[in-house]
Write a protein that holds these residues in place. Sequence first.
Motif, PDB file in Angstrom:
ATOM      1  N   MET A   1       0.835  -1.195   0.000  1.00 29.00           N
ATOM      2  CA  MET A   1       0.000   0.000   0.000  1.00 29.00           C
ATOM      3  C   MET A   1       0.873   1.250   0.000  1.00 29.00           C
ATOM      4  O   MET A   1       1.881   1.297   0.688  1.00 29.00           O
ATOM      5  N   SER A   2       0.421   2.237  -0.716  1.00 26.96           N
ATOM      6  CA  SER A   2       1.188   3.479  -0.790  1.00 26.96           C
ATOM      7  C   SER A   2       0.825   4.410   0.359  1.00 26.96           C
ATOM      8  O   SER A   2      -0.118   4.157   1.093  1.00 26.96           O
ATOM      9  N   GLU A   3       1.590   5.492   0.467  1.00 22.71           N
ATOM     10  CA  GLU A   3       1.294   6.476   1.512  1.00 22.71           C
ATOM     11  C   GLU A   3      -0.050   7.152   1.265  1.00 22.71           C
ATOM     12  O   GLU A   3      -0.641   7.709   2.173  1.00 22.71           O
ATOM     13  N   LYS A   4      -0.513   7.107   0.022  1.00 19.24           N
ATOM     14  CA  LYS A   4      -1.791   7.729  -0.309  1.00 19.24           C
ATOM     15  C   LYS A   4      -2.976   6.854   0.079  1.00 19.24           C
ATOM     16  O   LYS A   4      -4.101   7.307   0.071  1.00 19.24           O
ATOM     17  N   THR A   5      -2.718   5.592   0.385  1.00 13.98           N
ATOM     18  CA  THR A   5      -3.798   4.682   0.761  1.00 13.98           C
ATOM     19  C   THR A   5      -4.487   5.188   2.022  1.00 13.98           C
ATOM     20  O   THR A   5      -3.827   5.492   3.005  1.00 13.98           O
ATOM     21  N   LYS A   6      -5.794   5.283   1.963  1.00 18.94           N
ATOM     22  CA  LYS A   6      -6.576   5.664   3.136  1.00 18.94           C
ATOM     23  C   LYS A   6      -7.078   4.393   3.796  1.00 18.94           C
ATOM     24  O   LYS A   6      -7.609   3.500   3.129  1.00 18.94           O
ATOM     25  N   THR A   7      -6.888   4.306   5.096  1.00 16.78           N
ATOM     26  CA  THR A   7      -7.364   3.141   5.835  1.00 16.78           C
ATOM     27  C   THR A   7      -8.549   3.562   6.695  1.00 16.78           C
ATOM     28  O   THR A   7      -8.425   4.439   7.551  1.00 16.78           O
ATOM     29  N   ILE A   8      -9.679   2.928   6.422  1.00 17.70           N
ATOM     30  CA  ILE A   8     -10.924   3.241   7.120  1.00 17.70           C
ATOM     31  C   ILE A   8     -11.377   1.994   7.876  1.00 17.70           C
ATOM     32  O   ILE A   8     -11.532   0.924   7.282  1.00 17.70           O
ATOM     33  N   MET A   9     -11.553   2.155   9.180  1.00 16.69           N
ATOM     34  CA  MET A   9     -12.037   1.049  10.001  1.00 16.69           C
ATOM     35  C   MET A   9     -13.488   1.303  10.368  1.00 16.69           C
ATOM     36  O   MET A   9     -13.832   2.379  10.854  1.00 16.69           O
ATOM     37  N   LEU A  10     -14.328   0.312  10.111  1.00 16.30           N
ATOM     38  CA  LEU A  10     -15.719   0.375  10.538  1.00 16.30           C
ATOM     39  C   LEU A  10     -15.841  -0.449  11.801  1.00 16.30           C
ATOM     40  O   LEU A  10     -15.298  -1.550  11.887  1.00 16.30           O
ATOM     41  N   CYS A  11     -16.505   0.092  12.767  1.00  9.76           N
ATOM     42  CA  CYS A  11     -16.638  -0.572  14.063  1.00  9.76           C
ATOM     43  C   CYS A  11     -18.114  -0.777  14.376  1.00  9.76           C
ATOM     44  O   CYS A  11     -18.912   0.152  14.266  1.00  9.76           O
ATOM     45  N   CYS A  12     -18.461  -2.001  14.728  1.00 10.31           N
ATOM     46  CA  CYS A  12     -19.846  -2.273  15.122  1.00 10.31           C
ATOM     47  C   CYS A  12     -19.842  -3.231  16.305  1.00 10.31           C
ATOM     48  O   CYS A  12     -18.783  -3.568  16.830  1.00 10.31           O
ATOM     49  N   ALA A  13     -21.011  -3.664  16.703  1.00 12.32           N
ATOM     50  CA  ALA A  13     -21.123  -4.497  17.895  1.00 12.32           C
ATOM     51  C   ALA A  13     -20.321  -5.792  17.763  1.00 12.32           C
ATOM     52  O   ALA A  13     -19.505  -6.102  18.617  1.00 12.32           O
ATOM     53  N   ALA A  14     -20.544  -6.538  16.669  1.00 12.43           N
ATOM     54  CA  ALA A  14     -19.853  -7.816  16.521  1.00 12.43           C
ATOM     55  C   ALA A  14     -18.995  -7.905  15.267  1.00 12.43           C
ATOM     56  O   ALA A  14     -18.332  -8.897  15.046  1.00 12.43           O
ATOM     57  N   GLY A  15     -19.024  -6.888  14.430  1.00 13.50           N
ATOM     58  CA  GLY A  15     -18.232  -6.917  13.199  1.00 13.50           C
ATOM     59  C   GLY A  15     -18.966  -7.551  12.036  1.00 13.50           C
ATOM     60  O   GLY A  15     -18.456  -7.603  10.929  1.00 13.50           O
ATOM     61  N   MET A  16     -20.166  -8.020  12.275  1.00 10.79           N
ATOM     62  CA  MET A  16     -20.903  -8.722  11.232  1.00 10.79           C
ATOM     63  C   MET A  16     -21.715  -7.765  10.355  1.00 10.79           C
ATOM     64  O   MET A  16     -21.659  -7.840   9.141  1.00 10.79           O
ATOM     65  N   SER A  17     -22.456  -6.872  10.969  1.00 14.23           N
ATOM     66  CA  SER A  17     -23.357  -6.022  10.197  1.00 14.23           C
ATOM     67  C   SER A  17     -22.621  -5.080   9.265  1.00 14.23           C
ATOM     68  O   SER A  17     -23.157  -4.675   8.241  1.00 14.23           O
ATOM     69  N   THR A  18     -21.376  -4.763   9.579  1.00 17.33           N
ATOM     70  CA  THR A  18     -20.642  -3.837   8.725  1.00 17.33           C
ATOM     71  C   THR A  18     -19.894  -4.549   7.601  1.00 17.33           C
ATOM     72  O   THR A  18     -19.429  -3.892   6.682  1.00 17.33           O
ATOM     73  N   SER A  19     -19.805  -5.881   7.636  1.00 15.89           N
ATOM     74  CA  SER A  19     -19.019  -6.574   6.613  1.00 15.89           C
ATOM     75  C   SER A  19     -19.613  -6.380   5.219  1.00 15.89           C
ATOM     76  O   SER A  19     -18.872  -6.215   4.248  1.00 15.89           O
ATOM     77  N   MET A  20     -20.937  -6.384   5.097  1.00 13.91           N
ATOM     78  CA  MET A  20     -21.554  -6.145   3.791  1.00 13.91           C
ATOM     79  C   MET A  20     -21.300  -4.699   3.344  1.00 13.91           C
ATOM     80  O   MET A  20     -21.039  -4.438   2.174  1.00 13.91           O
ATOM     81  N   LEU A  21     -21.334  -3.780   4.298  1.00 16.47           N
ATOM     82  CA  LEU A  21     -21.067  -2.376   3.986  1.00 16.47           C
ATOM     83  C   LEU A  21     -19.622  -2.197   3.513  1.00 16.47           C
ATOM     84  O   LEU A  21     -19.363  -1.455   2.570  1.00 16.47           O
ATOM     85  N   VAL A  22     -18.683  -2.899   4.145  1.00 13.58           N
ATOM     86  CA  VAL A  22     -17.279  -2.848   3.736  1.00 13.58           C
ATOM     87  C   VAL A  22     -17.154  -3.274   2.268  1.00 13.58           C
ATOM     88  O   VAL A  22     -16.485  -2.613   1.476  1.00 13.58           O
ATOM     89  N   THR A  23     -17.809  -4.359   1.905  1.00 14.25           N
ATOM     90  CA  THR A  23     -17.768  -4.863   0.526  1.00 14.25           C
ATOM     91  C   THR A  23     -18.267  -3.794  -0.437  1.00 14.25           C
ATOM     92  O   THR A  23     -17.655  -3.545  -1.487  1.00 14.25           O
ATOM     93  N   ARG A  24     -19.358  -3.144  -0.090  1.00 15.77           N
ATOM     94  CA  ARG A  24     -19.915  -2.102  -0.958  1.00 15.77           C
ATOM     95  C   ARG A  24     -19.015  -0.872  -1.018  1.00 15.77           C
ATOM     96  O   ARG A  24     -18.903  -0.224  -2.054  1.00 15.77           O
ATOM     97  N   MET A  25     -18.371  -0.546   0.089  1.00 19.01           N
ATOM     98  CA  MET A  25     -17.432   0.577   0.102  1.00 19.01           C
ATOM     99  C   MET A  25     -16.211   0.277  -0.766  1.00 19.01           C
ATOM    100  O   MET A  25     -15.732   1.133  -1.503  1.00 19.01           O
ATOM    101  N   GLN A  26     -15.712  -0.960  -0.680  1.00 17.51           N
ATOM    102  CA  GLN A  26     -14.558  -1.357  -1.487  1.00 17.51           C
ATOM    103  C   GLN A  26     -14.900  -1.297  -2.973  1.00 17.51           C
ATOM    104  O   GLN A  26     -14.096  -0.858  -3.791  1.00 17.51           O
ATOM    105  N   LYS A  27     -16.107  -1.716  -3.314  1.00 16.22           N
ATOM    106  CA  LYS A  27     -16.550  -1.666  -4.709  1.00 16.22           C
ATOM    107  C   LYS A  27     -16.614  -0.214  -5.182  1.00 16.22           C
ATOM    108  O   LYS A  27     -16.136   0.108  -6.273  1.00 16.22           O
ATOM    109  N   ALA A  28     -17.165   0.672  -4.348  1.00 18.81           N
ATOM    110  CA  ALA A  28     -17.258   2.094  -4.699  1.00 18.81           C
ATOM    111  C   ALA A  28     -15.871   2.702  -4.863  1.00 18.81           C
ATOM    112  O   ALA A  28     -15.627   3.470  -5.796  1.00 18.81           O
ATOM    113  N   ALA A  29     -14.945   2.347  -3.972  1.00 19.16           N
ATOM    114  CA  ALA A  29     -13.575   2.867  -4.052  1.00 19.16           C
ATOM    115  C   ALA A  29     -12.912   2.395  -5.342  1.00 19.16           C
ATOM    116  O   ALA A  29     -12.266   3.177  -6.047  1.00 19.16           O
ATOM    117  N   SER A  30     -13.097   1.128  -5.671  1.00 18.03           N
ATOM    118  CA  SER A  30     -12.512   0.564  -6.882  1.00 18.03           C
ATOM    119  C   SER A  30     -13.059   1.265  -8.121  1.00 18.03           C
ATOM    120  O   SER A  30     -12.313   1.619  -9.031  1.00 18.03           O
TER     121      SER A  30
END
Length: 107
Positions: A1-30
Amino acid sequence: MSEKTKTIMLCCAAGMSTSMLVTRMQKAASEKGIDAKIFACPAAEVDEKLEQENINSILLGPQVRYLLDNIKKKVADKPIKVDVIDMQAYGMMNGAKVLEQGLKLSN
């Protein structure tokens, strides 16, 4: 990863509900050609992730918004911004909108 890479952490109760959102965010970033590392973690693992990762911004799921002040205190000495995910964007699983929120925070 380059210095320009932005690292975004999503935090939720168990880490499950945000996993689908992460996938959609990664698709949007791509689709937009944005170099971003996006991952989800349960609230219980925030301290561990802060040690391991070079995080630019932390977005909390609406269900853990009560942790906002606590996490802001944990990162007070770091250049990390923290916010609660827009509730409407979260409910609609709008990856592009949440990505935009995370990127704005990290700039």
